[in-house]
Structures are given as C-alpha cells and as structure tokens.
Design a protein around this motif. Structure first.
Motif, PDB file in Angstrom:
ATOM      1  N   LEU A   1     -23.811 -46.477 -31.344  1.00 17.23           N
ATOM      2  CA  LEU A   1     -24.223 -46.837 -32.790  1.00 17.23           C
ATOM      3  C   LEU A   1     -25.334 -47.648 -32.778  1.00 17.23           C
ATOM      4  CD1 LEU A   1     -23.677 -46.301 -35.870  1.00 17.23           C
ATOM      5  CD2 LEU A   1     -21.814 -48.053 -35.629  1.00 17.23           C
ATOM      6  N   THR A   2     -25.380 -48.758 -31.965  1.00 15.97           N
ATOM      7  CA  THR A   2     -26.433 -49.482 -32.053  1.00 15.97           C
ATOM      8  C   THR A   2     -27.966 -48.965 -32.135  1.00 15.97           C
ATOM      9  OG1 THR A   2     -25.067 -51.428 -31.690  1.00 15.97           O
ATOM     10  CG2 THR A   2     -27.388 -51.842 -31.188  1.00 15.97           C
ATOM     11  N   HIS A   3     -27.952 -48.340 -30.834  1.00 15.60           N
ATOM     12  CA  HIS A   3     -29.045 -47.601 -30.243  1.00 15.60           C
ATOM     13  C   HIS A   3     -29.413 -46.494 -31.455  1.00 15.60           C
ATOM     14  CE1 HIS A   3     -31.893 -45.439 -27.814  1.00 15.60           C
ATOM     15  NE2 HIS A   3     -31.299 -44.348 -28.105  1.00 15.60           N
ATOM     16  N   SER A  19     -33.310 -46.707 -38.340  1.00 18.09           N
ATOM     17  CA  SER A  19     -34.171 -47.597 -39.317  1.00 18.09           C
ATOM     18  C   SER A  19     -35.539 -47.524 -39.302  1.00 18.09           C
ATOM     19  CB  SER A  19     -33.502 -49.137 -38.735  1.00 18.09           C
ATOM     20  OG  SER A  19     -34.033 -49.407 -37.615  1.00 18.09           O
ATOM     21  N   GLU A  20     -36.171 -47.143 -38.054  1.00 21.73           N
ATOM     22  CA  GLU A  20     -37.758 -47.302 -37.852  1.00 21.73           C
ATOM     23  C   GLU A  20     -38.133 -46.080 -38.905  1.00 21.73           C
ATOM     24  OE1 GLU A  20     -39.216 -46.490 -33.983  1.00 21.73           O
ATOM     25  OE2 GLU A  20     -38.062 -48.089 -33.120  1.00 21.73           O
ATOM     26  N   LEU A  48     -29.498 -38.462 -40.691  1.00 24.04           N
ATOM     27  CA  LEU A  48     -30.009 -38.953 -39.594  1.00 24.04           C
ATOM     28  C   LEU A  48     -28.576 -39.668 -38.665  1.00 24.04           C
ATOM     29  CD1 LEU A  48     -33.610 -40.195 -40.127  1.00 24.04           C
ATOM     30  CD2 LEU A  48     -32.789 -38.124 -39.032  1.00 24.04           C
ATOM     31  N   LEU A  49     -27.868 -40.408 -39.118  1.00 24.18           N
ATOM     32  CA  LEU A  49     -26.884 -41.116 -38.367  1.00 24.18           C
ATOM     33  C   LEU A  49     -25.688 -40.263 -38.258  1.00 24.18           C
ATOM     34  CD1 LEU A  49     -26.288 -44.420 -40.387  1.00 24.18           C
ATOM     35  CD2 LEU A  49     -27.078 -43.949 -38.190  1.00 24.18           C
ATOM     36  N   SER A  50     -25.527 -39.083 -39.077  1.00 23.29           N
ATOM     37  CA  SER A  50     -24.669 -38.112 -38.786  1.00 23.29           C
ATOM     38  C   SER A  50     -25.128 -37.258 -37.583  1.00 23.29           C
ATOM     39  CB  SER A  50     -24.480 -37.118 -40.160  1.00 23.29           C
ATOM     40  OG  SER A  50     -23.902 -37.577 -41.179  1.00 23.29           O
TER      41      SER A  50
END
Length: 577
Positions: free
Chosen positions: A194-196, A202-203, A435-437
């Motif tokens: 998740l951090t990666h 976020s970019e 994008l997170l999904s």
C-alpha cells in the motif's frame, strides 16, 4: 465633499456589492429613513440601476418598470464575472453548493432519505461482516474481483443510483485494500504494498491538482481569449476546420476537459443555438481527445503512462502526432462533405458580446502556459518526477498573482486561494480511488493473471491496445490504462514500445466514439444539452472512422520508420549532407 440624501419608504435596502462572493461577503443592510451617499458611491449605484429604482420608489412611483430605464452597465473587468447563483442555475463545472437551495427544499422527502440512509448502513454492516469471514481469506482473488465489479457498476450507473462516483471509488479502494490485508501472507506485506502504491498514485494526484489550479487561474483572468478572439471566420466549413484544429492544439497543452469548456463557450459567442452548433460541439470533443493523445500533459492517461515511465516525451510526440492529426482530419473531411452541413450552417453571426480580459490577463496567460510547457523540460533537466515541475510552476504563478493583485480586495477571485475552491477536487479524488483500487488488484496478482490470459488468447499487442480504445468508449479510460500498466510491466514491453504508444493513442481517442466515453463528451452533454442518441447518430461514425484511420496511420509509420524527426533529419539543410 457633497453627499446625496436619499429618503426611502421601504424598510431596508440590501446590497451585495460583489455578486461573486454572495456566500462569503456580508450583505449590507441599510436602515430606513435616509441614506447618505458620497458622489462616488451614488454614481456606482446609478450605474448598476439600484439608485434609480430607489429614487423612483421614493417619488411615489406606481411600480411601472418602464418608467425608469437605467443605463446599461459599462463593460469592465470587474462586473464581467457573473455569479451562477443569480439565475438559480448551475453550469456543468460549478459546485453543488453554489446551486439554489430552493430545489432541495421542494424535493426534500424525510422518509425517503431515512430509508436510503438505513440501506447504506445496512450494506456497510453486511460488508464488514463478510470481510471478517474466513471465506474471504481463502478466496481473496474472487472476493476482490466481485467487489471491484460491484464498485465499478456503481460508477457506471452513478446517475441512476444518485451516488457520486468519487465516493463510490473511495469506498471501493479502501474495501479492496482491507481484503488484500486479510488475504496477504502478513499485514506488514500488505502495508508495504500500500505504501508503494500510494507513492505512485500521489504523484498523479499532485500533478493533476497543480495543473487544474494553473488552468483555473488563467481562465479566471480570461486568458484564453487570446486564443479564441483570433477566430474570425464565419463560413460553416471553414469554421468546422478552424474550431477543430484550435481545439486540437489547445488540448495538447491543457487537458481535454478544459479545452472543451473553453471552445464550447466560444461557440456560444459565434453560433446561435442550432443543430450546427451541436455538430461543432461534437467536433470539439473529437479534437480535444485527439489533441490530448500525443503529448504527455494533454490527457490524464498519457500523463499516467509518462509519470510511470512507459512513455517518454519526445518519442511519444513524434510518433503520435501524425496519427492524432489523421484521427481528427478524417472526421472533419467526412463532415465537410456531409449534406447536413449546408442545411445547418447558414446563420453564424455573433450572438453574444465578448467579455473583457481581467487586468494583466495576458501576463498570467503567458506565465501559466509557460508553466505547463516547462514541466517536461524540468523532468529532463533534473530527473525528478513531473509533479514537482508542475508544483514549481504553480508556486511561480501563485507569487505572481499575489504580487500583481496586491491591495486589490475586489479581485480576490483572481488569486490562487479562490482558484483552489473552484477546481474539480472530486475528480482528483475519483482518480485517487480508481488508481488505489487497481493497485490493490495488481498487488494481489490478479492483473498479471489477466495479462497471461490475454497473451495466450490474443497474441497481437496491437489488437489488445486497440481493444482498450474501443472499451474506453464505454468505460472510463483511467482504470483501463491503470489496469494495462498493472498487467504489463516494462520487462514485457519496454519504454516507448509500440504497445505503450498505442495504448496512449487508443485510450485517448477511443473515448470520442460515444459521448459518455470521455470527460470532454460529458461536459458537452451538460453545456449543450446533447443526449446520447443524438451524438451516436451524428458523430459516432465519424469518430470511429478517425480512430481506425489513426491506428492504421500509426502502424504504417512505424513499419516504414516514418516520423517528423526522421523526415527532418533526412533533409539536406538539416542533416548537413
């Protein structure tokens, strides 16, 4: 200093001296009996018709509105910005908070709202119980696929369900990562994934927020008038081509949504409401999507591919420029030979007065445009991510607008803090959720399994990229491109390979085939009241012809090793031979 003594028979006189800030500025409420006005204030009220109506009322007029005709206000840079709330309507980009609350009060149904709330809480509770079930841990892939399909259905049918797609996307993203944390070998692994993923996502979000703010500042200063005011032709066929290619090059620097809004606003000044104006609106959509496909900053999907390293600046621009031009020129040529153009394009006189540019609008336009163009240069010079270049440009423009409007309290709307309140924040949150999904599906290995299946059944990468473009006419191209980025890494297809360039082209131009296939088309639907079936009958065929011709042109130029740079290098006076 002389003053004007004005008696009033009414109890109060309420003035809102700046309609742009109705929600933020206090309403001036003056008591009855009399009002002392300086000559300057008196002239201001006379120009806006307020004092004339008050004087007529004080003289005991019978309320005949025609007895006093206030002179029309002089055009200036301060009164051109009209508040959307004054008419009780809202354009496609304004916030829901800016609309009148009367509609809400008329349609408010407490029982229905309570039932909806209970249904939502019930669904959330059911989901929480299901997530804790051991079946989810044992069947992680199936559970994530079902949840993604359910969430994406909610995004597609957001109008019918009355749920905003940004909220659905955020809920889907969090739920998918919760399932991933349950099915992962350990929670620490899921947190690292998740951090990666958050760093990469976020970019893109920071890049979009910076770009949208810069464009909003330029638009607030009416800077785009420098482009639109130079369109003087009124001949139907000439206007068709001029509008198309102005939109094409404007969209290569701006995003396709902003380009569509600017050009449709221009069409309202050039052409009266008619079928011909709708046809020109369809041209704007096709041109905006084509123009955004050949530059890294022209469309959010090309920006995604550029930021993550699938494509680079110069090879993409040189390889996709000609196909993008063809994808626009073919529809324009077919429309030019259409008999409908003769019947619809007769009256194209100006129908609206031109608005004036805000003070120092030309300077802000130049700096804003330079900030957008400077982003690829910043990346090439420093090697740092593009979003830092975009934030650098925003910082420069922020300081500039603070300096040139220092002490001008009536022009706060031209500064960055007010621009931040007007940008499409919910759109950025939608990208964040999607994008997170998709990154959760990539972390679980689901996208890799889909890629292996496609490779075994569709060996041609060109067909896969072309299919992505066709599907993007129905489904949002952001998750499609994000899924392609997760399915295929740079070891499968290196940077600037034909596959990635075709994905950038097809995802950008494929959305033109249906009016719901792109943000530009959705904006046109709202601004010109164009429905799905009108666009399907009048423009979808032209857009598909351009899409197919663009793909054929790209494949031909790649096989023949043709591009503008190779042609320029072969010229004797450039190559030096």
């Amino acid at each position: 200093m002389s003053t004007t003594l004005l008696p009033f028979r009414t109890h109060h006189l309420s003035l809102s001296l700046d309609p742009q800030f109705k929600k933020h500025s206090p309403i001036i409420s003056l008591p009855s009996s009399s009002l002392l006005l300086t000559p300057k204030a008196s002239n201001f009220l006379r120009r806006n018709g307020v004092l004339a109506r008050a004087e007529d009322k004080a003289r005991g007029g019978t309320g005949n509105p025609s007895s006093v005709q206030p002179p029309p206000p002089k055009p200036n840079s301060d009164n051109q910005f009209q508040d959307v709330t004054s008419s009780g309507s809202c354009d496609p980009l304004c916030s829901v908070d800016e609309t009148s609350s009367q509609d809400y009060e008329d349609t408010y149904q407490p029982k229905t709202d309570i039932l909806k709330a209970l249904a939502i809480f019930g669904a959330a509770a059911t989901g929480a119980v299901a997530i804790n079930h051991s079946w989810v841990a044992e069947n992680q892939d199936l559970a994530m696929a079902l949840l993604f399909g359910l969430g994406y259905a909610g995004i597609i049918f957001e109008e019918s369900l009355a749920f905003n797609k940004s909220g659905v996307g955020l809920l889907m993203a969090v739920s998918l990562w919760v399932i991933r944390s349950i099915g992962a070998p350990s929670t620490d692994i899921a947190v690292a994934e998740l951090t990666h993923a958050s760093a990469e996502v976020s970019e893109i979000v920071f890049f979009l927020l910076g770009a949208m703010t810069i464009v909003e500042i330029v638009d607030a200063h009416q800077g785009f008038k420098l482009v639109t005011d130079n369109i003087t032709t009124r001949k139907p066929r000439s206007l068709l081509w001029v509008v198309g290619f102005v939109t094409f090059f404007l969209s290569s620097v701006l995003d396709n949504l902003t380009s569509t809004i600017v050009m449709v606003s221009l069409l309202r000044k050039l052409v009266p409401p008619s079928e011909y104006r709708k046809l020109l609106g369809a041209v704007v959509v096709i041109a905006a999507n084509a123009g955004g496909a050949w530059t890294p900053i022209g469309d959010v999907t090309t920006t995604m591919l550029w930021i993550h390293g699938q494509i680079s600046t110069l090879p993409t621009m040189t390889s996709l420029f000609v196909p993008s031009v063809v994808s626009l020129a073919v529809p324009l040529a077919l429309m030019s030979f259409s008999s409908e153009l003769d019947a619809k394009g007769r009256n194209t006189d100006d129908v609206l007065a031109s608005e004036q540019m805000a003070p120092r609008g030309q300077l802000v336009f130049g700096v804003g445009l330079g900030a957008l163009v400077f982003v690829p240069v910043f990346k090439a010079l420093t090697g740092l991510p593009p979003y830092l270049g975009m934030l650098f440009g925003l910082g420069v423009l922020w300081i500039l607008t603070d300096a040139i409007h220092y002490g001008e309290s009536e022009r706060q709307r031209l500064k960055v803090p007010q621009a931040l309140s007007r940008i499409d924040t919910q759109g950025a949150l939608f990208f964040l959720g999607i994008l997170l999904s998709v990154s959760s599906l990539e972390a679980a290995g689901i996208l890799r399994e889909i890629a292996n299946y496609l490779d075994s059944h569709i060996p041609s990468s060109e067909l896969i990229a072309s299919a992505i473009g066709v599907v993007s006419a129905i489904i949002d191209n952001v998750p499609l491109v994000a899924a392609a980025m997760g399915m295929y890494d740079l070891s499968s297809y290196p940077q600037d390979s034909q596959f990635w360039q075709l994905v950038a082209f097809c995802a950008g131009t494929g959305g033109s085939m249906l009016v719901i296939g792109s943000a530009a088309g959705v904006a046109l639907m709202g601004m010109e009241k164009i429905d799905f079936f009108w666009y399907f009958r009048k423009a979808s065929g032209f857009a598909f012809a351009g899409y197919a011709a663009g793909i054929a042109t790209y494949l031909a130029t790649q096989n023949l090793h043709f591009s503008p740079t190779t042609v320029a290098a072969s010229l004797p006076f450039i190559s030096g031979s």
